[in-house]
Design an enzyme around this catalytic site. Structure first.
Site, PDB file in Angstrom:
ATOM      1  N   GLU A   1      -5.949   3.033   3.360  1.00 13.28           N
ATOM      2  CA  GLU A   1      -6.504   3.589   4.589  1.00 13.28           C
ATOM      3  C   GLU A   1      -7.979   3.957   4.430  1.00 13.28           C
ATOM      4  O   GLU A   1      -8.732   3.946   5.390  1.00 13.28           O
ATOM      5  CB  GLU A   1      -5.708   4.825   5.022  1.00 13.28           C
ATOM      6  CG  GLU A   1      -4.248   4.549   5.387  1.00 13.28           C
ATOM      7  CD  GLU A   1      -4.096   3.743   6.661  1.00 13.28           C
ATOM      8  OE1 GLU A   1      -5.105   3.499   7.338  1.00 13.28           O
ATOM      9  OE2 GLU A   1      -2.955   3.356   6.976  1.00 13.28           O
TER      10      GLU A   1
ATOM     11  N   HIS B   1       3.550   2.885   5.741  1.00 16.62           N
ATOM     12  CA  HIS B   1       3.490   2.466   4.337  1.00 16.62           C
ATOM     13  C   HIS B   1       4.758   2.839   3.571  1.00 16.62           C
ATOM     14  O   HIS B   1       5.037   2.261   2.530  1.00 16.62           O
ATOM     15  CB  HIS B   1       2.262   3.068   3.656  1.00 16.62           C
ATOM     16  CG  HIS B   1       0.963   2.550   4.182  1.00 16.62           C
ATOM     17  ND1 HIS B   1      -0.261   2.875   3.617  1.00 16.62           N
ATOM     18  CD2 HIS B   1       0.677   1.728   5.222  1.00 16.62           C
ATOM     19  CE1 HIS B   1      -1.232   2.279   4.297  1.00 16.62           C
ATOM     20  NE2 HIS B   1      -0.685   1.588   5.276  1.00 16.62           N
TER      21      HIS B   1
ATOM     22  N   HIS C   1      -0.477   4.522  13.464  1.00 17.87           N
ATOM     23  CA  HIS C   1      -1.350   5.688  13.391  1.00 17.87           C
ATOM     24  C   HIS C   1      -0.975   6.750  14.419  1.00 17.87           C
ATOM     25  O   HIS C   1      -1.706   7.711  14.627  1.00 17.87           O
ATOM     26  CB  HIS C   1      -2.831   5.315  13.522  1.00 17.87           C
ATOM     27  CG  HIS C   1      -3.366   4.541  12.355  1.00 17.87           C
ATOM     28  ND1 HIS C   1      -4.676   4.630  11.931  1.00 17.87           N
ATOM     29  CD2 HIS C   1      -2.771   3.676  11.503  1.00 17.87           C
ATOM     30  CE1 HIS C   1      -4.849   3.840  10.881  1.00 17.87           C
ATOM     31  NE2 HIS C   1      -3.711   3.241  10.610  1.00 17.87           N
TER      32      HIS C   1
ATOM     33  N   CYS D   1       1.338   4.982   9.401  1.00 16.21           N
ATOM     34  CA  CYS D   1       1.060   3.545   9.438  1.00 16.21           C
ATOM     35  C   CYS D   1       2.203   2.743   8.828  1.00 16.21           C
ATOM     36  O   CYS D   1       2.097   1.536   8.647  1.00 16.21           O
ATOM     37  CB  CYS D   1      -0.257   3.245   8.713  1.00 16.21           C
ATOM     38  SG  CYS D   1      -1.027   1.690   9.234  1.00 16.21           S
TER      39      CYS D   1
ATOM     40  N   HIS E   1       2.475  -6.134   6.684  1.00 14.77           N
ATOM     41  CA  HIS E   1       2.199  -4.901   7.425  1.00 14.77           C
ATOM     42  C   HIS E   1       3.225  -4.783   8.535  1.00 14.77           C
ATOM     43  O   HIS E   1       3.558  -5.771   9.183  1.00 14.77           O
ATOM     44  CB  HIS E   1       0.797  -4.905   8.030  1.00 14.77           C
ATOM     45  CG  HIS E   1       0.291  -3.521   8.314  1.00 14.77           C
ATOM     46  ND1 HIS E   1       0.867  -2.695   9.254  1.00 14.77           N
ATOM     47  CD2 HIS E   1      -0.711  -2.800   7.756  1.00 14.77           C
ATOM     48  CE1 HIS E   1       0.228  -1.541   9.280  1.00 14.77           C
ATOM     49  NE2 HIS E   1      -0.734  -1.577   8.371  1.00 14.77           N
TER      50      HIS E   1
ATOM     51  N   ASP F   1       0.841  -1.188   0.000  1.00 13.18           N
ATOM     52  CA  ASP F   1       0.000   0.000   0.000  1.00 13.18           C
ATOM     53  C   ASP F   1       0.880   1.244   0.000  1.00 13.18           C
ATOM     54  O   ASP F   1       2.018   1.221   0.474  1.00 13.18           O
ATOM     55  CB  ASP F   1      -0.965   0.008   1.187  1.00 13.18           C
ATOM     56  CG  ASP F   1      -0.372  -0.618   2.442  1.00 13.18           C
ATOM     57  OD1 ASP F   1       0.866  -0.765   2.511  1.00 13.18           O
ATOM     58  OD2 ASP F   1      -1.133  -0.952   3.352  1.00 13.18           O
TER      59      ASP F   1
END
Length: 384
Positions: A135, A103, A356, A101, A162, A76
């Site tokens: 997101e 990415h 986050h 996050c 992730h 992502d």
């Protein structure tokens, strides 16, 4: 370009960190990705971008030397509306937007894997999907519905990672079954009759109706769901009324449902519908309830492929493997895993701040470790 060095990978990650962009607006990110990829050895590869439905997406396909299958790898590329507070010299240049996050880590690892297999042509075909809008706005679902994964671009199996601040830098975490919960937005509107606070008999108070709805919803998880399974209902926003001495004739709740299986989410949705119907009847009001899941299905890992990944990681002397618990956070890779067999796993980034968070600062040593572990796994997969 030959193999990317550790310092080059870190430089790439830091540049990506400085140009975070929100869902469907990742134009600088796309341009930079194409710039980096274009410097690689593309003798056996093809690039796709400027897709009509996903103009910021980038896909790269590597032709295998003796392909038995096509393996997909997704990363992502979007960021979050967060004001960065890390104090880093390469902090976000875009006000109120941050890669909170991780990415930027995801993209850098993907570029490292891509670069490796462009230099050492794999046996199987590989399709890399640099996906916008994880997101929000369901980038994976949009890509699938627009027919991006057809013909030679269709993967037989899909993988993605992730980052995880709670795991040691470079460690791989995974589990059989669900890794991430599915999420569904829920909005509830209550419509009654406003009136003077001194004459409640002439009004229909929606603060009371909404409050009773919230109280009854609390019993869904405790009394309608198997306690061995997991589900969450949270209403984080409630709006009603304008002034202290006027009875509110309307109210609105906004919340989220989370469950580890799609069956669980659908069960919770059914019970919420029933509670809403009961409140409407009990309080002689109108209750309108709306659900929106989009592409955020549970990330349910394919059993056979996940077992193979875990077995490899446990046997690979250079990979630190940690079996992890399921997480109630959402991830739209779940939609693609509902269409293609595949597996999502964690990459440890060892940070005191959580995902986050405005202070998220992943350990950059995780990048090279992650690339090397995934490269070894993919080579293993191509022969097993």
């Amino acid at each position: 370009m030959t193999q990317l060095t550790t310092s080059e990978l870190i430089q790439i990650r830091r540049h990506l960190h400085q140009i975070p962009e929100l869902a469907m607006h990742e134009t600088q990110t796309r341009d930079y990705l194409i710039e980096v990829i274009s410097q690689m050895n593309l003798d056996h590869a093809e690039i796709r971008d400027q897709l009509s439905a996903l103009p910021t997406a980038v896909l790269v396909r590597i032709e295998g030397r003796d392909p038995q299958r096509t393996i997909g790898y997704r990363t992502d590329i979007d960021a979050l509306p967060v004001d960065e507070q890390t104090g880093l010299p390469y902090t976000s240049r875009h006000p109120h937007i941050m890669h909170a996050c991780g990415h930027d880590i995801h993209m850098t690892v993907a570029l490292g894997i891509l670069n490796y297999f462009l230099e050492y042509q794999p046996r199987d075909n590989l399709v890399f999907f640099f996906q916008p809008a994880e997101e929000s706005k369901n980038g994976g679902k949009v890509a699938y519905e627009q027919g991006v994964f057809q013909d030679k671009w269709r993967p037989d199996e899909f993988y993605g990672l992730h980052d995880n601040p709670d795991l040691p830098a470079g460690a791989i975490g995974c589990r059989m079954g669900t890794l991430f919960a599915g999420t569904t937005e829920v909005n509830v509107d209550f419509i009654g009759q406003s009136g003077h606070a001194a004459f409640p008999q002439d009004a229909n108070d929606m603060v009371v109706a909404a409050s009773q709805f919230i109280n009854q919803v609390q019993t869904i998880i405790s009394r309608s769901i198997n306690p061995i399974e997991s589900g969450v209902i949270t209403f984080g926003l409630m709006q009603a009324g304008t002034i202290r001495n006027v009875i509110a004739g309307s109210a609105r709740l906004e919340g989220t449902i989370r469950g580890l299986t799609q069956v669980m989410i659908e069960r919770i949705v059914d019970r919420l519908q029933q509670v809403a119907t009961g409140i409407a009847s009990s309080y002689d009001c109108e209750v309108n309830i709306e659900f929106n899941q989009g592409g955020y299905l549970p990330v349910e890992n394919n059993p056979a492929l996940t077992e193979r990944l875990i077995k490899f990681c446990k046997q690979d002397s250079e990979t630190e493997f940690i079996e992890t618990a399921p997480a109630m956070t959402g991830e739209d890779f779940g939609y693609l895993l509902s269409k293609f067999p595949g597996t999502m796993f964690w990459l440890g980034v060892d940070d005191n701040s959580q995902l986050h968070s405005a202070t998220l600062t992943p350990d950059e040593s995780s990048i090279n470790k992650g690339i090397n572990s995934i490269n070894r796994f993919l080579e293993f997969r191509m022969t097993h």
